[in-house]
Design an enzyme around this catalytic site. Structure first.
Site, mmCIF file in Angstrom:
data_model
loop_
_atom_site.group_PDB
_atom_site.id
_atom_site.type_symbol
_atom_site.label_atom_id
_atom_site.label_comp_id
_atom_site.label_asym_id
_atom_site.label_seq_id
_atom_site.Cartn_x
_atom_site.Cartn_y
_atom_site.Cartn_z
ATOM 1 N N LYS A 106 -6.608 4.628 50.751
ATOM 2 C CA LYS A 106 -7.764 5.448 51.140
ATOM 3 C C LYS A 106 -8.941 4.544 51.422
ATOM 4 O O LYS A 106 -9.038 3.455 50.859
ATOM 5 C CB LYS A 106 -8.140 6.397 49.989
ATOM 6 C CG LYS A 106 -8.954 7.590 50.432
ATOM 7 C CD LYS A 106 -8.039 8.648 50.982
ATOM 8 C CE LYS A 106 -8.738 9.945 51.264
ATOM 9 N NZ LYS A 106 -7.752 11.039 51.405
HETATM 10 N N1 GLU Z 1 -7.117 12.683 54.643
HETATM 11 C C1 GLU Z 1 -5.929 13.471 54.617
HETATM 12 C C2 GLU Z 1 -5.401 13.592 53.209
HETATM 13 O O1 GLU Z 1 -6.124 13.456 52.257
HETATM 14 C C3 GLU Z 1 -4.892 12.982 55.605
HETATM 15 C C4 GLU Z 1 -4.389 11.601 55.378
HETATM 16 C C5 GLU Z 1 -3.502 11.063 56.485
HETATM 17 O O2 GLU Z 1 -3.175 11.816 57.397
HETATM 18 O O3 GLU Z 1 -3.166 9.898 56.400
HETATM 19 O O4 GLU Z 1 -4.268 13.916 52.994
#
Ligand code: GLU
Length: 422
Positions: A106
């Site tokens: 993240k």
């Molecule tokens: N931000 C989204 C999540 O928390 C999508 C993450 C992604 O598609 O890599 O799942």
């Protein structure tokens, strides 16, 4: 004074419980308590008035044992390293529950993007991307949108990374605009996944969507789409909210009108919403979480359902659209009250599932139609739901612990097969 909420501690508490329930020895899962890699960057941006501001940013890679790290980038003024670490770990568990070949990562920048001009936002995104470029890439770590980031921003990430390498690399990021390798169905995928998961839950409970009343906290990309699709399936959406507050109508909101209103113009807030027909009651965000509905979808930020709010929740079912919306204390209260909660790492996995489909299309230079993508999403997330439901029944646990157990088993097994280097 109450101790500040730390989402990483929240993650560790659930991890320990699930590992205990699986009867694992500490050495089998201890590595999941620590992110593999944490990068902190200072991002200088030349502002439109000629001044220079420096923003703090992060990219955390929690686990790469099942595949490249995967997870969004958020721009938010309250983002800090503990939040990004927790979000990275939740991505590892989410990808394992969904059974897609990724680990978790993240990113975040501590900034309120509404205070930036578009040019400032673009310069911030490009510089942040350049600074995390050494650790991202289609085989290493693949960012995507998250809170306050979108397809346009992902396009800048893709372009910046490609310029640094000297050729176009669409697979470095997902959630891109269609024209540069995005996937049909990706923008709605998280909300659509919430709808599929709700359907699967109700099916197991012998109920139909059309007999269920719902409140949705958050009208962003997750909550807004989930509200619209659940309404399309016949549910009565009684209440929704955004940052400015909530609206409530006992016999159901005109959700298509509300959705269009929130999308019509940047800055259109629900506090100023007036329906074209009839009346709506303006209520607080807290009242949305505690109003008289069957099912609640928290789809905003972490720490929304605290212990105090949990005591007053009237819904019998909760489907977590956001990441980490329920605190550990609140979870215990909800369990005692007999509330069935579908946890974030399962409920909102539709986004990363279609991100995976986007990446697969990118690295093979393919493009699938929307119907195909939606059907594949349905299949993948419904299977994940079934896996979690089954283990929860077998171990007589909550669905949250069932989801963690499903994930931890898969990650621990991958670790055992690979062994510890060197
Ligand atoms: N931000 C989204 C999540 O928390 C999508 C993450 C992604 O598609 O890599 O799942």
């Amino acid at each position: 004074m109450a101790k500040a909420y730390n989402p990483y501690e929240n993650m560790l508490a659930v991890l320990e419980n699930a590992a205990k329930m699986l009867g694992l020895e500490e050495k089998q899962y201890v590595m999941l308590k620590y992110p593999e890699r944490e990068l902190k960057v200072s991002v200088p941006v030349e502002m439109d008035d000629g001044s220079v501001k420096v923003f703090e940013g992060y990219r955390v890679q929690h686990s790469s044992v099942r595949g490249p790290c995967k997870g969004g980038i958020r721009f938010h003024q309250n983002t800090d390293i503990n939040e990004v670490k927790a979000l990275a770990a939740w991505m590892s568990f989410k990808c394992a529950v969904a059974n897609i070949p990724y680990g978790g990562g993240k990113g975040g920048v501590c900034v309120d993007p509404s205070t930036l001009s578009k040019n400032e936002l673009r310069r911030l995104t490009r510089r942040y991307t350049a600074m995390i470029a050494p650790i991202i890439g289609p085989e290493k770590d693949i960012p995507a949108p998250d809170v306050n980031t979108n397809g346009e921003i992902m396009g800048w990430v893709m372009d910046t990374y490609s310029m640094l390498k000297g050729y176009s690399i669409p697979g470095v990021v997902t959630g891109k605009p269609l024209e540069i390798g995005g996937s049909l169905g990706r923008p709605e995928a998280t909300g659509r996944g919430v709808m599929f998961v709700t359907r699967e839950l109700l099916k197991r409970l012998g109920k139909e969507i059309k007999d269920v009343t719902i409140a949705v906290q958050g009208m962003g990309n997750v909550g807004g789409v989930a509200a619209r699709l659940l309404h399309e399936q016949g549910a009565v959406i009684k209440a929704v909210s955004d940052v400015s507050g909530g609206i409530y109508k006992a016999d159901g909101l005109d959700i298509n009108e509300v959705y269009a209103y929130t999308r019509a113009k940047r800055g259109n807030l629900l506090k100023d919403y007036k329906p074209s027909k009839g009346e709506v009651k303006h209520i607080t965000n807290e009242e949305v979480l505690t109003c008289d509905v069957d099912l609640l979808v928290p789809a905003a930020l972490e720490n929304a359902i605290t212990a105090d709010i949990a005591k007053n929740v009237k819904a019998k079912y909760i489907v977590e659209g956001a990441n980490g919306p329920t605190t550990v204390d609140a979870d215990a209260i909800l369990e005692k009250k007999g509330v069935t909660l579908v946890p974030d790492i399962l409920a909102n996995s539709g986004g990363v599932i279609v991100s995976y489909f986007e990446w697969v299309q990118n690295i093979q230079s393919l493009s699938w139609n929307e119907d195909e993508v939606n059907k594949m999403l349905d299949k993948q997330i419904s299977k994940a739901f079934a896996d979690v439901w089954d283990i929860s029944k077998e171990k007589k646990s909550t669905l949250r612990l069932g989801a963690y157990m499903t994930a931890i088993q898969r990650i621990v097994r991958a670790h055992e097969i690979r062994g510890i280097f060197p």
